[in-house]
Design a protein around this motif. Structure first.
Motif, PDB file in Angstrom:
ATOM      1  N   ALA A 538     -32.646-119.735  72.729  1.00  0.00           N
ATOM      2  CA  ALA A 538     -31.669-120.764  73.092  1.00  0.00           C
ATOM      3  C   ALA A 538     -31.761-121.094  74.571  1.00  0.00           C
ATOM      4  O   ALA A 538     -32.172-120.270  75.383  1.00  0.00           O
ATOM      5  N   LEU A 539     -31.348-122.323  74.887  1.00  0.00           N
ATOM      6  CA  LEU A 539     -31.499-122.819  76.258  1.00  0.00           C
ATOM      7  C   LEU A 539     -30.519-122.179  77.228  1.00  0.00           C
ATOM      8  O   LEU A 539     -30.865-121.812  78.336  1.00  0.00           O
ATOM      9  N   CYS A 540     -29.257-122.069  76.827  1.00  0.00           N
ATOM     10  CA  CYS A 540     -28.264-121.585  77.790  1.00  0.00           C
ATOM     11  C   CYS A 540     -27.538-120.358  77.234  1.00  0.00           C
ATOM     12  O   CYS A 540     -27.811-119.897  76.135  1.00  0.00           O
ATOM     13  N   ALA A 541     -26.574-119.892  78.015  1.00  0.00           N
ATOM     14  CA  ALA A 541     -25.882-118.661  77.645  1.00  0.00           C
ATOM     15  C   ALA A 541     -25.008-118.835  76.408  1.00  0.00           C
ATOM     16  O   ALA A 541     -24.751-117.868  75.694  1.00  0.00           O
ATOM     17  N   LEU A 542     -24.559-120.036  76.128  1.00  0.00           N
ATOM     18  CA  LEU A 542     -23.721-120.216  74.934  1.00  0.00           C
ATOM     19  C   LEU A 542     -24.514-119.826  73.693  1.00  0.00           C
ATOM     20  O   LEU A 542     -24.087-119.005  72.889  1.00  0.00           O
ATOM     21  N   GLY A 543     -25.708-120.402  73.556  1.00  0.00           N
ATOM     22  CA  GLY A 543     -26.545-120.069  72.414  1.00  0.00           C
ATOM     23  C   GLY A 543     -27.079-118.654  72.522  1.00  0.00           C
ATOM     24  O   GLY A 543     -27.155-117.923  71.542  1.00  0.00           O
ATOM     25  N   GLY A 544     -27.423-118.263  73.754  1.00  0.00           N
ATOM     26  CA  GLY A 544     -28.038-116.963  73.964  1.00  0.00           C
ATOM     27  C   GLY A 544     -27.119-115.792  73.680  1.00  0.00           C
ATOM     28  O   GLY A 544     -27.566-114.653  73.547  1.00  0.00           O
ATOM     29  N   THR A 545     -25.829-116.046  73.595  1.00  0.00           N
ATOM     30  CA  THR A 545     -24.896-114.969  73.279  1.00  0.00           C
ATOM     31  C   THR A 545     -24.148-115.222  71.980  1.00  0.00           C
ATOM     32  O   THR A 545     -23.416-114.360  71.505  1.00  0.00           O
ATOM     33  N   ALA A 546     -24.343-116.404  71.395  1.00  0.00           N
ATOM     34  CA  ALA A 546     -23.590-116.760  70.185  1.00  0.00           C
ATOM     35  C   ALA A 546     -23.742-115.758  69.036  1.00  0.00           C
ATOM     36  O   ALA A 546     -22.784-115.505  68.315  1.00  0.00           O
ATOM     37  N   PRO A 547     -24.925-115.168  68.848  1.00  0.00           N
ATOM     38  CA  PRO A 547     -25.032-114.220  67.727  1.00  0.00           C
ATOM     39  C   PRO A 547     -24.345-112.877  67.971  1.00  0.00           C
ATOM     40  O   PRO A 547     -24.197-112.101  67.037  1.00  0.00           O
ATOM     41  N   ASN A 548     -23.924-112.596  69.226  1.00  0.00           N
ATOM     42  CA  ASN A 548     -23.359-111.271  69.518  1.00  0.00           C
ATOM     43  C   ASN A 548     -22.243-110.834  68.576  1.00  0.00           C
ATOM     44  O   ASN A 548     -22.245-109.693  68.114  1.00  0.00           O
ATOM     45  N   PRO A 549     -21.246-111.688  68.280  1.00  0.00           N
ATOM     46  CA  PRO A 549     -20.186-111.227  67.384  1.00  0.00           C
ATOM     47  C   PRO A 549     -20.727-110.787  66.018  1.00  0.00           C
ATOM     48  O   PRO A 549     -20.300-109.766  65.475  1.00  0.00           O
ATOM     49  N   ALA A 550     -21.685-111.536  65.485  1.00  0.00           N
ATOM     50  CA  ALA A 550     -22.237-111.156  64.186  1.00  0.00           C
ATOM     51  C   ALA A 550     -23.075-109.885  64.316  1.00  0.00           C
ATOM     52  O   ALA A 550     -22.946-108.957  63.508  1.00  0.00           O
ATOM     53  N   LEU A 551     -23.910-109.827  65.364  1.00  0.00           N
ATOM     54  CA  LEU A 551     -24.797-108.666  65.496  1.00  0.00           C
ATOM     55  C   LEU A 551     -24.019-107.374  65.740  1.00  0.00           C
ATOM     56  O   LEU A 551     -24.353-106.332  65.178  1.00  0.00           O
ATOM     57  N   THR A 552     -22.966-107.430  66.569  1.00  0.00           N
ATOM     58  CA  THR A 552     -22.233-106.188  66.820  1.00  0.00           C
ATOM     59  C   THR A 552     -21.419-105.771  65.602  1.00  0.00           C
ATOM     60  O   THR A 552     -21.308-104.584  65.321  1.00  0.00           O
ATOM     61  N   THR A 553     -20.857-106.732  64.877  1.00  0.00           N
ATOM     62  CA  THR A 553     -20.106-106.312  63.689  1.00  0.00           C
ATOM     63  C   THR A 553     -21.048-105.717  62.652  1.00  0.00           C
ATOM     64  O   THR A 553     -20.693-104.766  61.953  1.00  0.00           O
ATOM     65  N   ILE A 554     -22.269-106.251  62.567  1.00  0.00           N
ATOM     66  CA  ILE A 554     -23.228-105.650  61.638  1.00  0.00           C
ATOM     67  C   ILE A 554     -23.594-104.237  62.110  1.00  0.00           C
ATOM     68  O   ILE A 554     -23.641-103.291  61.339  1.00  0.00           O
ATOM     69  N   ARG A 555     -23.768-104.123  63.427  1.00  0.00           N
ATOM     70  CA  ARG A 555     -24.186-102.826  63.979  1.00  0.00           C
ATOM     71  C   ARG A 555     -23.131-101.753  63.728  1.00  0.00           C
ATOM     72  O   ARG A 555     -23.465-100.625  63.379  1.00  0.00           O
ATOM     73  N   TYR A 556     -21.874-102.087  63.907  1.00  0.00           N
ATOM     74  CA  TYR A 556     -20.841-101.050  63.814  1.00  0.00           C
ATOM     75  C   TYR A 556     -20.065-101.061  62.496  1.00  0.00           C
ATOM     76  O   TYR A 556     -19.352-100.107  62.198  1.00  0.00           O
ATOM     77  N   PHE A 557     -20.144-102.135  61.745  1.00  0.00           N
ATOM     78  CA  PHE A 557     -19.350-102.216  60.513  1.00  0.00           C
ATOM     79  C   PHE A 557     -20.225-102.683  59.346  1.00  0.00           C
ATOM     80  O   PHE A 557     -19.812-103.476  58.524  1.00  0.00           O
TER      81      PHE A 557
END
Lengths: 636, 279
Positions: A538-557
């Motif tokens: 992704a070009l900017c930080a919005l896209g570059g961090t957008a998957p974080n909520p999904a990735l962390t919930t998958i990682r811990y839950f």
């Protein structure tokens, strides 16, 4: 008048001290947006009316928010001889009672939140202690400010003035030692020394990414091109974070002072505050403060006879989350669509109107006067190795004490949520805490002993962000939370680059399928895979961090995702159609609240006997679970 | 005929041409290739975009069945499927394409910076007198600003409650920017509306804290009670229902805002009491 010498400033300070701590009784109502939303305007009117009818001589005034927004409207009574008394959750009736009590030199301890015996004036390292004599009855029952865990565990620096001083009066800010840092910077330090001080302090950008502020400033200072600009990023789009609003509404001068010092150090002559359109009150207070600063010659030409010219204008945002990204923000100020662009060149080289530009967050600017006034070493006293000073969090959601908290970097999440915040209400179990908004992640109970700083949060897949912190209890479904954030980023993606525009949409589609019972084997792996690609491309930080909520919930839950996909079941009881509610007859106290509130009449039962829930009628809205005081509504 | 010579148009032309059809590929830019030729990588596989597009560019450029009409506009299209009549205007290149080698030397030598001068008459759009006065006042207020467009649109949006298209045309004329740019800005930001909105605007906060505390249910309830979906306006033009991404009253969630006033801790059963105060 224009301020020229320290003596001029001291004169205003005298005036400010008199208005802050007058010889008459003063009543100050917290009139930030949160106070107003709770009815502070009516409370202030009621107080004035009641005082008039009782012939009581008081000064009624307003102040900002002292952080405990949940207990608004907060009303402060400052009477000579008494400590400052903070009353909580005032309404028209209660406020009349306290005025009536005041007329008889009494207080009403049961309405009081706390008493404040002394207030530090951080800029000059002094303390104002309230002189005590003739204390009224019941004062002993009112807890001291520092004994209230919510306040006692905090380390207020940036927020010190919010909720104490009157944001409409510049002399109040000056009484607290405001603008002394500006005098020091302009009269005693050259620009390089200012930058060195900020660099040594170790201050990192409070907007989220945590870039060292001093280094950012020196890049901009050294960049070729004139004129240079400084920008204050007050486009606080992060849902769940509102400290920038609170600072601008409660103490706008501290931000302005920071910007003037920064502009002096960088060599900028123009400043812009880019503020969210959703914060009309903050814009109003800031506009007033700018006028006052101009009136005192703190903005304009030849500030304090130093030959330095600087002024600040305000640009309103128009409701686009992506404009918090610095290049998008610049595009928006330039009057076009707020779409980010490739970096480099960084704004420090080519920013606003292609000129060197320095952008900092509201909180970063507000830290500057403190650093200059007290020195880098004082600032560094608290914090962790790589993150110095304090951090402001807006701790909201399922936590007893909702509000803004300022704590030293390095405090553990557990201390924050359970000691400062008082833990989870309604006898429910804690599940996760979400930091960093749509760019951050969910942190589970097992990682709660993590000391909070920029690097530690990044290690566990989340980010500090602008300080949003949403506490979730067992009634939150992590797949649903991820879906919520992806829906947010999908809506707010500007659409310029494909990974973000298409990627967030596809991730949202998959998450929607999972929450609606159409999840398939392999979906989790697909989400992880897509998430990684979006982060990389992704070009900017919005896209570059957008998957974080999904990735962390998958990682811990992960097991919660698997439960949704394999057994078509939502264990938290959120995703409609994937669970059934029932009322536990053992814990139900038969209060009837759920029966009264149920929109589909699915609950039956007699008073003081266990109620029953008819699954066939239940629409799974969850209102019964929300209203139940004994946590008797459970998920099968 | 294929309109637009981006990657999609090129591929469609090649498929048709390879099936034996004569293809006219119309493109407004001077060259074919479109956006993809400007990208480094493609989503989601991170493949190199030049590697995908350049063989197609070469094939398309030299295909006997494809006639490239670049720097051209489709100005009229009549007829029905199977029998269309298209009018295409080719813009003047002032270059003999059969002899041009594409060296680019003429661009460097051009004295007027390669600009096209057209004699277009622009007429001031007509607005009703009161609207014109109001808009002029707004324009005046921001005339010193270096980038007045967004502040002007904000003020027009609050004055008219939305952005009326005739007013936008007038603004485009006055600020000397294209209407297309104004519409791009107006549709990008959530704050602006191109549809008339109700007298009172109800914004339901959809921030994280409100979400956790049941903001969605509040929205559902309002949608049911008012009989509209979010983004719509009631028939009597009294209410518009909106979502807002966080008002910053997270500690008092869930909150809604009606016009400028924020209401905290609204409940499913009592939210209509708040709203009905506004008639």
């Amino acid at each position: 008048m224009s301020l020229l010498t320290k003596k001029d400033l001291d004169e205003i300070k005298e005036k400010g001290l008199k208005s802050s701590y007058p010889e008459r009784t003063k009543i100050a109502v917290g009139m930030s947006t949160c106070g107003r939303a709770s009815g502070a305007e009516e409370v202030l009117q009621a107080i004035e009316k009641e005082a008039r009818s009782l012939g009581l001589d008081i000064i009624s005034t307003s102040t900002g928010c002292m952080g405990l927004c949940q207990r608004e409207p907060l009303v402060d009574v400052i009477k000579p001889g008494w400590p400052r008394i903070v009353y909580q959750q005032m309404d028209v009736k209660k406020s009349k009672e306290i005025v009536a009590a005041l007329a008889e030199n009494k207080i009403i301890p049961k309405y009081a939140l706390c008493k404040i015996e002394e207030e530090p004036h951080l800029f000059e390292n002094t303390t104002h202690a309230y002189k005590l004599n003739g204390l009224p009855e019941g004062m002993g029952n009112v807890p001291s400010y520092k004994d209230v865990p919510f306040f006692g565990k905090q380390k207020k620096r940036v927020l010190q003035g919010c909720g104490t001083l009157n944001p409409d009066k510049v002399e109040d800010y000056i009484a607290f030692g405001g603008y002394t840092a500006l005098f020091k910077a302009l009269k005693e330090l050259d620009p390089k020394m200012v930058i060195d001080e900020v660099t040594t302090s170790g201050l990192r950008g409070r907007g989220g990414a945590g870039f060292p502020t001093g280094r950012k400033w020196s890049f901009c200072r050294e960049a070729k091109g004139e004129p240079k600009y400084v920008i204050c990023n007050a486009d606080e789009g992060d849902p769940g974070a509102y400290m920038d609003r609170s600072i601008l509404e409660g103490n706008p001068h501290q931000v302005i002072e920071g910007m003037i010092i920064g502009a002096y150090a960088i060599g900028a002559r123009h400043g812009v505050v880019y503020a969210r359109a959703e914060y009309p009150l903050a814009i109003e207070k800031l506009t007033l403060a700018l006028e006052q600063a101009r009136g005192l010659g703190l903005l304009g030409n030849d500030i304090l006879h130093s030959g330095f010219d600087f002024d600040v204008s305000i640009e309103r945002g128009s409701g686009a989350f992506v404009c918090g990204e610095e290049t998008a923000l610049i595009a928006s100020i330039e009057g076009t669509t707020g779409e980010p662009r490739q970096r480099p060149p960084f704004p420090a080289q080519k920013g606003l109107w292609e000129k060197p530009t320095n952008i900092n967050n509201v909180k970063t600017w507000a830290n500057i006067p403190l650093i200059i006034a007290r020195g880098a070493d004082w600032f560094k006293e608290i914090g962790t190795e790589k993150s110095k000073g304090t951090m402001i969090f807006s701790m909201v959601g399922k936590v007893k004490m909702n509000g803004l908290v300022e704590v030293p970097m390095g405090m553990t999440l557990r201390e924050l949520v359970f000691d400062v915040g008082g833990g989870v209400p309604d006898k429910r179990a804690f599940k996760a805490v979400q930091t960093g908004g749509p760019s951050g992640g969910c942190i589970p109970d097992s990682l709660m002993d993590l000391p909070v700083d920029y690097d530690k949060l990044a290690e566990v897949g989340s980010i500090m962000g602008s300080g949003g912190m949403v506490v979730m209890d067992e009634t939150a479904c992590m797949v649903n939370v991820a879906k919520y954030f992806l829906a947010f980023t999908k809506d707010e993606s500007c659409g310029k680059c494909t990974p973000c525009r298409e990627g967030t949409k596809r991730m949202l589609d998959i998450l929607t399928d999972i929450t609606e019972g159409r999840g398939r084997e392999g979906d989790i792996e697909l989400l992880e895979d897509m998430g990684r690609i979006i982060i990389d491309s992704a070009l900017c930080a919005l896209g570059g961090t957008a998957p974080n909520p999904a990735l962390t919930t998958i990682r811990y839950f992960r097991e919660e995702y698997e439960e949704h996909i394999r057994n078509r079941r939502c264990p938290a009881g959120v995703c409609k159609g994937l669970f059934e509610f029932f009322i536990d007859p053992e814990t139900c106290i038969g209060c009837g609240r759920c029966l009264r509130d149920c929109p589909s009449n699915a609950i039956t039962g007699e008073k003081k006997k266990a109620h029953t829930l008819d699954v066939a009628k239940c629409i799974q809205c969850g209102i019964c679970r929300e209203t139940c005081p004994s946590n008797a509504v459970r998920v099968k | 005929m294929v309109v637009g010579a981006g990657i999609g148009g090129i591929q469609a032309s090649l498929d048709l041409a390879n099936s034996g059809f004569k293809v006219y590929l119309v493109e407004e830019e001077p060259t074919i290739g479109g956006r993809m030729a400007q990208l480094d990588k493609t989503f989601p596989t991170n493949d190199c975009s030049m590697c995908i597009i350049s063989p197609k560019l070469v094939e398309c450029g030299g295909h006997p069945n494809i006639e490239n009409l670049t720097y051209s506009d489709l100005i009229d299209l009549k007829g029905e499927p199977g029998n269309f009549k298209a009018s295409i205007r080719r813009r003047a290149r002032s270059v003999d394409e059969s002899l041009c080698t594409g060296c680019g030397e003429c661009i460097n030598q051009c004295l007027v910076g390669n600009r096209v001068y057209l004699d277009v008459k622009v007429v001031e759009p007509v607005l009703p007198e009161d609207e014109r006065m109001a808009v002029n006042e707004i324009l005046d207020k921001h005339k010193k600003s270096r980038s007045p467009l967004i502040p002007v649109l904000q003020d027009i949006n609050s004055h008219f409650n939305y952005l009326p298209p005739p007013v936008l045309k007038y603004v485009a004329y006055k600020l000397n920017v294209s209407l297309a740019h104004i519409l791009r800005v107006a549709t990008f930001y959530a704050f602006f509306s191109l549809e008339p909105r109700g007298k009172h605007i109800i914004s339901v906060c959809m921030g994280t804290a409100c979400h956790v505390r049941g903001g969605e249910r509040i929205l559902e309830k309002l949608e049911d009670e008012l009989g509209i979906k979010y983004g719509q306006t009631t028939e009597d033009k009294n209410f518009s229902l909106d979502m807002v991404r966080c008002i910053g009253c997270c500690a008092l969630s869930p909150v809604i805002r009606v016009d400028e006033r924020v209401y905290s801790r609204v409940r499913y059963n009592t939210v209509m009491d708040v709203v009905s105060k506004y008639g």
